[in-house]
Scaffold this active site. Sequence first.
Site, PDB file in Angstrom:
ATOM      1  N   ASP A 292      90.168-100.462  50.438  1.00 42.31           N
ATOM      2  CA  ASP A 292      91.575-100.774  50.723  1.00 42.31           C
ATOM      3  C   ASP A 292      91.878-100.705  52.214  1.00 42.31           C
ATOM      4  O   ASP A 292      92.926-101.144  52.653  1.00 42.31           O
ATOM      5  CB  ASP A 292      92.515 -99.867  49.917  1.00 42.31           C
ATOM      6  CG  ASP A 292      92.340 -98.396  50.243  1.00 42.31           C
ATOM      7  OD1 ASP A 292      91.292 -98.021  50.805  1.00 42.31           O
ATOM      8  OD2 ASP A 292      93.266 -97.621  49.958  1.00 42.31           O
TER       9      ASP A 292
ATOM     10  N   LYS B  45     104.174 -99.958  43.089  1.00 41.46           N
ATOM     11  CA  LYS B  45     103.663-100.859  44.111  1.00 41.46           C
ATOM     12  C   LYS B  45     104.792-101.416  44.959  1.00 41.46           C
ATOM     13  O   LYS B  45     105.974-101.385  44.585  1.00 41.46           O
ATOM     14  CB  LYS B  45     102.918-102.036  43.466  1.00 41.46           C
ATOM     15  CG  LYS B  45     101.658-101.626  42.734  1.00 41.46           C
ATOM     16  CD  LYS B  45     100.699-100.827  43.584  1.00 41.46           C
ATOM     17  CE  LYS B  45      99.903-101.657  44.559  1.00 41.46           C
ATOM     18  NZ  LYS B  45      98.886-100.833  45.265  1.00 41.46           N
TER      19      LYS B  45
ATOM     20  N   HIS C  33     103.195 -99.907  52.244  1.00 43.81           N
ATOM     21  CA  HIS C  33     102.097-100.421  53.087  1.00 43.81           C
ATOM     22  C   HIS C  33     102.566-101.640  53.888  1.00 43.81           C
ATOM     23  O   HIS C  33     102.053-102.754  53.737  1.00 43.81           O
ATOM     24  CB  HIS C  33     100.878-100.786  52.217  1.00 43.81           C
ATOM     25  CG  HIS C  33     100.299 -99.611  51.498  1.00 43.81           C
ATOM     26  ND1 HIS C  33      99.593 -98.615  52.140  1.00 43.81           N
ATOM     27  CD2 HIS C  33     100.339 -99.231  50.196  1.00 43.81           C
ATOM     28  CE1 HIS C  33      99.211 -97.696  51.269  1.00 43.81           C
ATOM     29  NE2 HIS C  33      99.667 -98.036  50.079  1.00 43.81           N
TER      30      HIS C  33
ATOM     31  N   GLU D 230     103.570 -93.626  51.048  1.00 46.64           N
ATOM     32  CA  GLU D 230     102.347 -93.356  51.811  1.00 46.64           C
ATOM     33  C   GLU D 230     102.601 -92.719  53.174  1.00 46.64           C
ATOM     34  O   GLU D 230     101.656 -92.268  53.813  1.00 46.64           O
ATOM     35  CB  GLU D 230     101.519 -94.651  51.977  1.00 46.64           C
ATOM     36  CG  GLU D 230     102.088 -95.690  52.935  1.00 46.64           C
ATOM     37  CD  GLU D 230     103.092 -96.632  52.263  1.00 46.64           C
ATOM     38  OE1 GLU D 230     103.474 -96.382  51.100  1.00 46.64           O
ATOM     39  OE2 GLU D 230     103.497 -97.612  52.916  1.00 46.64           O
TER      40      GLU D 230
ATOM     41  N   TYR E 208     105.416 -97.110  46.992  1.00 49.84           N
ATOM     42  CA  TYR E 208     104.422 -97.450  48.019  1.00 49.84           C
ATOM     43  C   TYR E 208     104.856 -98.763  48.662  1.00 49.84           C
ATOM     44  O   TYR E 208     105.265 -99.700  47.959  1.00 49.84           O
ATOM     45  CB  TYR E 208     103.038 -97.666  47.393  1.00 49.84           C
ATOM     46  CG  TYR E 208     102.346 -96.399  46.935  1.00 49.84           C
ATOM     47  CD1 TYR E 208     101.983 -95.405  47.845  1.00 49.84           C
ATOM     48  CD2 TYR E 208     102.023 -96.214  45.600  1.00 49.84           C
ATOM     49  CE1 TYR E 208     101.330 -94.247  47.424  1.00 49.84           C
ATOM     50  CE2 TYR E 208     101.370 -95.054  45.176  1.00 49.84           C
ATOM     51  CZ  TYR E 208     101.036 -94.078  46.092  1.00 49.84           C
ATOM     52  OH  TYR E 208     100.395 -92.939  45.668  1.00 49.84           O
TER      53      TYR E 208
ATOM     54  N   ARG F 206     100.576 -98.966  36.059  1.00 49.46           N
ATOM     55  CA  ARG F 206     101.308 -97.714  36.254  1.00 49.46           C
ATOM     56  C   ARG F 206     102.817 -97.988  36.193  1.00 49.46           C
ATOM     57  O   ARG F 206     103.252 -99.131  36.178  1.00 49.46           O
ATOM     58  CB  ARG F 206     100.943 -97.095  37.610  1.00 49.46           C
ATOM     59  CG  ARG F 206      99.535 -96.559  37.666  1.00 49.46           C
ATOM     60  CD  ARG F 206      99.143 -96.144  39.067  1.00 49.46           C
ATOM     61  NE  ARG F 206      99.012 -97.274  39.975  1.00 49.46           N
ATOM     62  CZ  ARG F 206      98.738 -97.194  41.274  1.00 49.46           C
ATOM     63  NH1 ARG F 206      98.564 -96.020  41.831  1.00 49.46           N
ATOM     64  NH2 ARG F 206      98.626 -98.273  42.027  1.00 49.46           N
TER      65      ARG F 206
HETATM   66  N1  LIG Z   1      90.010 -98.046  46.349  1.00 50.33           N
HETATM   67  C1  LIG Z   1      91.006 -97.280  45.925  1.00 50.33           C
HETATM   68  O1  LIG Z   1      91.565 -97.492  44.855  1.00 50.33           O
HETATM   69  C2  LIG Z   1      91.449 -96.111  46.747  1.00 50.33           C
HETATM   70  C3  LIG Z   1      92.268 -95.113  46.194  1.00 50.33           C
HETATM   71  C4  LIG Z   1      92.605 -94.011  46.981  1.00 50.33           C
HETATM   72  C5  LIG Z   1      92.130 -93.920  48.302  1.00 50.33           C
HETATM   73  N2  LIG Z   1      91.355 -94.926  48.805  1.00 50.33           N
HETATM   74  C6  LIG Z   1      90.794 -94.898  50.161  1.00 50.33           C
HETATM   75  O2  LIG Z   1      89.748 -93.953  50.245  1.00 50.33           O
HETATM   76  C7  LIG Z   1      89.531 -93.611  51.628  1.00 50.33           C
HETATM   77  C8  LIG Z   1      89.435 -92.109  51.788  1.00 50.33           C
HETATM   78  O3  LIG Z   1      90.724 -91.539  51.509  1.00 50.33           O
HETATM   79  P1  LIG Z   1      90.965 -89.963  51.572  1.00 50.33           P
HETATM   80  O4  LIG Z   1      92.286 -89.702  50.969  1.00 50.33           O
HETATM   81  O5  LIG Z   1      89.777 -89.229  51.066  1.00 50.33           O
HETATM   82  O6  LIG Z   1      91.049 -89.715  53.152  1.00 50.33           O
HETATM   83  P2  LIG Z   1      90.894 -88.324  53.888  1.00 50.33           P
HETATM   84  O7  LIG Z   1      91.605 -88.458  55.196  1.00 50.33           O
HETATM   85  O8  LIG Z   1      91.234 -87.188  52.991  1.00 50.33           O
HETATM   86  O9  LIG Z   1      89.311 -88.217  54.161  1.00 50.33           O
HETATM   87  C9  LIG Z   1      88.616 -89.084  55.005  1.00 50.33           C
HETATM   88  C10 LIG Z   1      87.413 -88.341  55.563  1.00 50.33           C
HETATM   89  O10 LIG Z   1      86.597 -89.295  56.261  1.00 50.33           O
HETATM   90  C11 LIG Z   1      86.015 -88.618  57.358  1.00 50.33           C
HETATM   91  N3  LIG Z   1      85.493 -89.605  58.297  1.00 50.33           N
HETATM   92  C12 LIG Z   1      86.177 -90.400  59.154  1.00 50.33           C
HETATM   93  N4  LIG Z   1      85.327 -91.205  59.808  1.00 50.33           N
HETATM   94  C13 LIG Z   1      84.073 -90.906  59.360  1.00 50.33           C
HETATM   95  C14 LIG Z   1      82.775 -91.394  59.651  1.00 50.33           C
HETATM   96  N5  LIG Z   1      82.576 -92.363  60.559  1.00 50.33           N
HETATM   97  N6  LIG Z   1      81.729 -90.868  58.977  1.00 50.33           N
HETATM   98  C15 LIG Z   1      81.914 -89.890  58.069  1.00 50.33           C
HETATM   99  N7  LIG Z   1      83.121 -89.378  57.750  1.00 50.33           N
HETATM  100  C16 LIG Z   1      84.186 -89.887  58.390  1.00 50.33           C
HETATM  101  C17 LIG Z   1      87.142 -87.741  57.883  1.00 50.33           C
HETATM  102  O11 LIG Z   1      86.662 -86.688  58.695  1.00 50.33           O
HETATM  103  C18 LIG Z   1      87.773 -87.241  56.570  1.00 50.33           C
HETATM  104  O12 LIG Z   1      87.210 -86.005  56.185  1.00 50.33           O
HETATM  105  C19 LIG Z   1      90.722 -94.248  52.364  1.00 50.33           C
HETATM  106  O13 LIG Z   1      90.316 -95.467  52.927  1.00 50.33           O
HETATM  107  C20 LIG Z   1      91.726 -94.488  51.273  1.00 50.33           C
HETATM  108  O14 LIG Z   1      92.640 -95.520  51.607  1.00 50.33           O
HETATM  109  C21 LIG Z   1      91.019 -96.005  48.053  1.00 50.33           C
END
Ligand SMILES: NC(=O)c1ccc[n+]([C@@H]2O[C@H](COP(=O)([O-])OP(=O)(O)OC[C@H]3O[C@@H](n4cnc5c(N)ncnc54)[C@H](O)[C@@H]3O)[C@@H](O)[C@H]2O)c1
Length: 371
Positions: free
Chosen positions: A270, A75, A96, A118, A94, A15
């Site tokens: 992550d 990043k 972190h 973030e 970003y 990116r």
């Molecule tokens: N791997 C990647 O490249 C990448 C990219 C973007 C985001 N992410 C990650 O994805 C994850 C989700 O991000 P998001 O933006 O959707 O967050 P978000 O806050 O929009 O949604 C998280 C959801 O999880 C729910 N939740 C919390 N604990 C729970 C449990 N024990 N059981 C069921 N549901 C539960 C919450 O109520 C919420 O609705 C984060 O860890 C974020 O860092 C990873």
Amino acid sequence: MKIGCPREIKPQEFRVGMTPVAAQEAVAHGHEVIIETGAGLGAGFDDAAYKAAGATIIDTAEEVFASADMIVKVKEPQAPERKMLREGQVLFTYLHLAPDPEQTHDLLESGCTAIAYETVTDDRGGLPLLAPMSEVAGKLAPQVGAWTLQKANGGRGVLMGGVPGVGPAKVVVIGGGVVGTHAARVAAGMGADVTVLDMSLTRLRYLDDAFRGEFKTGYASKGHTAELVVEADMVVGAVLIPGAAAPKLITRDQLSTMKAGAALVDVAIDQGGCFETSRATTHADPIYEVDGIMHYCVANMPGAVARTSTIALGNATMPFMLALADKGWKQACTDDPHLLNGLNVHAGQLTYYAVGKALGLDVVSPQLVIK
Ligand SMILES: NC(=O)c1ccc[n+]([C@@H]2O[C@H](COP(=O)([O-])OP(=O)(O)OC[C@H]3O[C@@H](n4cnc5c(N)ncnc54)[C@H](O)[C@@H]3O)[C@@H](O)[C@H]2O)c1
């Protein structure tokens, strides 16, 4: 203001911090934009596109860092980049910082003013500069999960949408936030039988209202989750507890209860991952098998679609970038408390409490810093 955008040097990061459209807007606002040569290539933007937007192409990152008033990136700055930051320079990217004491130390030492994507907030309690990447990762999750399910990749050999006479794949999405909602929509669009689980009834009500049966919803109790996981062809991990490591929602013991060749796509990797057997992987080698269950755990999923991700991120960062350039960081942060929430470091002082708490460092109130 002179705005500089260097090429990203973190491995496998394609990116770029500014699109030609963002450069054009900044130039239209009277700013000078300098772009390191080749910075946009990974996202499909060549130097000519930036030149046409009114930007100047610069040969080296050193020159960009040396002359820009504000650096716009994707990043967190890598060690060689951190050495080039200086007092009075604004860094918008970003960061972190909480799990990264070395970077925090270097940013404090540089004297720069660092605003982290973030931690910028919005009126609805969301994180507007994180959301676009969650949207991308969410939409990618069923796509990569479907690939993982293919027999040649070690998967169960199940087609997401089935065919006439053969039922669809069963997909369980744990966490119905930004990632989960986008994952569920794509999986449902592929014809899969999708259930989204969340602990928040408010969120489940919203999903039920907004998507009108496109996918099912369920409460994420341990028992109900375990029942659905046994039946699932694919499970997408999409939970987030802000500021905390992801809870482990599928244990290693549970893998033996699942269908052989089922796919676990842990988007929450992550934050440490929400399956006990998850470990971070890369785009170069994205999947591995544990006890007959395939795992996909790429920590920077949006990097796979660098062009879409760059444009999505640019759409979200542009108004803030322009405010910082037009008004200067201090006035922009004074006028917009959500942007002020992004301030993590200023002139050798840490200004973000969660980072200070995580690293055991003193924090100065950001409100005090802008006075
Ligand atoms: N791997 C990647 O490249 C990448 C990219 C973007 C985001 N992410 C990650 O994805 C994850 C989700 O991000 P998001 O933006 O959707 O967050 P978000 O806050 O929009 O949604 C998280 C959801 O999880 C729910 N939740 C919390 N604990 C729970 C449990 N024990 N059981 C069921 N549901 C539960 C919450 O109520 C919420 O609705 C984060 O860890 C974020 O860092 C990873």
